[in-house]
Design a protein around this motif. Structure first.
Motif, mmCIF file in Angstrom:
data_model
loop_
_atom_site.group_PDB
_atom_site.id
_atom_site.type_symbol
_atom_site.label_atom_id
_atom_site.label_comp_id
_atom_site.label_asym_id
_atom_site.label_seq_id
_atom_site.Cartn_x
_atom_site.Cartn_y
_atom_site.Cartn_z
ATOM 1 N N PHE A 100 0.826 -1.205 0.000
ATOM 2 C CA PHE A 100 0.000 0.000 0.000
ATOM 3 C C PHE A 100 0.863 1.259 0.000
ATOM 4 O O PHE A 100 0.542 2.233 -0.702
ATOM 5 C CB PHE A 100 -0.919 -0.004 1.219
ATOM 6 C CG PHE A 100 -1.666 1.288 1.415
ATOM 7 C CD1 PHE A 100 -2.774 1.587 0.636
ATOM 8 C CD2 PHE A 100 -1.253 2.201 2.375
ATOM 9 C CE1 PHE A 100 -3.451 2.775 0.807
ATOM 10 C CE2 PHE A 100 -1.933 3.394 2.555
ATOM 11 C CZ PHE A 100 -3.037 3.679 1.770
ATOM 12 N N GLY A 139 2.198 1.876 -3.504
ATOM 13 C CA GLY A 139 1.136 2.391 -4.366
ATOM 14 C C GLY A 139 0.741 3.810 -4.016
ATOM 15 O O GLY A 139 0.496 4.636 -4.912
ATOM 16 N N LEU A 140 0.672 4.114 -2.722
ATOM 17 C CA LEU A 140 0.320 5.470 -2.294
ATOM 18 C C LEU A 140 1.386 6.467 -2.721
ATOM 19 O O LEU A 140 1.069 7.581 -3.161
ATOM 20 C CB LEU A 140 0.141 5.494 -0.776
ATOM 21 C CG LEU A 140 -0.249 6.837 -0.163
ATOM 22 C CD1 LEU A 140 -1.616 7.283 -0.673
ATOM 23 C CD2 LEU A 140 -0.251 6.754 1.361
ATOM 24 N N THR A 162 1.025 7.105 -6.459
ATOM 25 C CA THR A 162 -0.180 7.876 -6.751
ATOM 26 C C THR A 162 -0.018 9.338 -6.351
ATOM 27 O O THR A 162 -0.378 10.245 -7.112
ATOM 28 C CB THR A 162 -1.376 7.256 -6.016
ATOM 29 O OG1 THR A 162 -1.519 5.889 -6.411
ATOM 30 C CG2 THR A 162 -2.648 8.003 -6.334
ATOM 31 N N THR A 196 -10.929 3.031 -7.109
ATOM 32 C CA THR A 196 -9.471 3.150 -7.158
ATOM 33 C C THR A 196 -8.875 2.201 -8.182
ATOM 34 O O THR A 196 -7.948 2.565 -8.921
ATOM 35 C CB THR A 196 -8.884 2.852 -5.768
ATOM 36 O OG1 THR A 196 -9.575 3.609 -4.785
ATOM 37 C CG2 THR A 196 -7.420 3.234 -5.715
ATOM 38 N N MET A 240 -2.585 0.278 -4.597
ATOM 39 C CA MET A 240 -3.326 0.956 -3.546
ATOM 40 C C MET A 240 -4.745 0.427 -3.439
ATOM 41 O O MET A 240 -5.269 0.207 -2.334
ATOM 42 C CB MET A 240 -3.344 2.461 -3.811
ATOM 43 C CG MET A 240 -3.901 3.288 -2.669
ATOM 44 S SD MET A 240 -3.719 5.068 -2.939
ATOM 45 C CE MET A 240 -4.757 5.279 -4.381
ATOM 46 N N SER A 260 -4.790 -3.132 -1.865
ATOM 47 C CA SER A 260 -4.515 -3.060 -0.425
ATOM 48 C C SER A 260 -5.730 -2.550 0.335
ATOM 49 O O SER A 260 -6.039 -3.044 1.424
ATOM 50 C CB SER A 260 -3.307 -2.156 -0.177
ATOM 51 O OG SER A 260 -2.150 -2.653 -0.827
#
Length: 329
Positions: free
Chosen positions: A58, A61-62, A65, A252, A315, A318
């Motif tokens: 996560f 991915g965060l 992003t 998402t 993201m 997760s």
């Protein structure tokens, strides 16, 4: 005058326990072990965030992003050159140098028209974000309306909506988006957004409808019906707010798909024809003329699309695992 409990003398035999004492002591121990503590409870979001912040997937991915969104917002101010200008046009030569290479001030070189490739990649992030976000929001809005109607009402309303959704889901998403875009007399960025949004509507509608049906049998919905609350109030105040969690998580994941579909349609020439406003899929399509001799023109926008789609996917997956009790780790 205080008294102290008497203790048995050493050597005095202990009293024999009665048959029910051992069972009673075991019940008391189980009751104490299962006692509810006075500490405040933890909400679902707080519990999910507690797990997410320790999840490296996560966090990766965060980070991708957030970096993509920040880059898209500040792109016009950090781009070294205007993406529509061609400062290296004088160095173009159709025979010896059709694509200028890297040089001071132009770390990635230029495209076939002499425009700075780095500036076009940076500014193209904004156009890609706009297409992906707008298409997802429109698709989410349409899916929420259809899913709410199908989940709140039974009978012919549910049957008609779900049969239309089934027909749309039976067609491959990219083929359906391509067909919708081809119906436009003149391709533009908005035809691209609308085509991708229509493809996403049945995904959100079916997911929300399933969540709404699950909410019908919940105690708070049954209690509201028993108290005579209107159906509209039950749907909008009780069922819909408690059904939006999985839909938001799905948005998402769908955002990553929207970016890939937008790039594919732009590559096929169904996006914005004005190349003065660069977009990664559009740049990928324009690079096919020079692909064999200058593959870097396709590599840079392709790797940007892959990395951004991967960030949203990591993201979203997760979030799904953290919020779903069946897959919660």
């Amino acid at each position: 005058m205080s008294t102290t409990p008497s203790t048995p003398e050493p050597g005095t035999p202990r009293p024999t326990p009665r048959p029910g004492d051992r069972k009673r002591a075991r019940i008391d121990a189980l009751a104490e072990a299962g006692a509810v503590s006075d500490s405040p409870g933890t909400s679902l979001i707080a519990s999910a965030w507690k797990r997410l912040r320790r999840n490296p997937v996560f966090l990766v991915g965060l980070a991708i992003t957030v970096a993509f969104v920040v880059l898209a917002v500040i792109a016009p101010w950090i781009a070294p050159h205007d993406p529509a200008d061609n400062p290296l046009v004088d160095k173009l030569s159709k025979q010896s140098n059709p694509v200028p290479g890297p040089e001071p001030g132009f770390p990635l070189g230029a495209d076939g028209d002499g425009r700075d490739l780095l500036s076009r990649l940076i500014v193209g992030a904004r156009q890609t974000l706009v297409v992906g976000v707008m298409a997802t929001l429109i698709g989410l809005g349409g899916g929420v309306v259809l899913g709410t109607l199908a989940g709140a009402f039974s009978g012919w309303v549910d049957s008609v909506i779900m049969r239309a959704v089934d027909v749309m889901l039976s067609i491959p998403s990219l083929l359906l988006a391509f067909s919708i875009s081809a119906l436009a007399a003149r391709p533009s960025q908005w035809t691209l957004i609308v085509a991708i949004a229509i493809v996403q509507i049945p995904i959100f509608a079916r997911l929300l409808r399933g969540s709404m049906l699950a909410q019908r049998s919940k105690d708070h919905v049954l209690a509201a019906r028993a108290l005579g609350v209107k159906r509209s109030a039950i749907v909008l105040r009780h069922m819909l707010p408690n059904s939006l969690g999985p839909v938001i998580v799905q948005a998402t994941l769908v955002l990553a798909t929207a970016i890939i579909d937008a790039a594919a349609l732009s590559f096929l020439g169904l996006g914005n024809p004005d190349d003065r406003s660069p977009e990664w899929g559009q740049m990928l399509g324009a690079s096919q003329t020079y692909f064999y001799d200058y593959p870097h023109l396709a590599f840079y926008p392709a790797i940007c699309i892959i990395v951004v789609a991967l960030g949203f996917t990591l993201m979203g997956e997760s979030l799904r695992e953290a919020l779903d009790p069946k897959t919660r780790r």
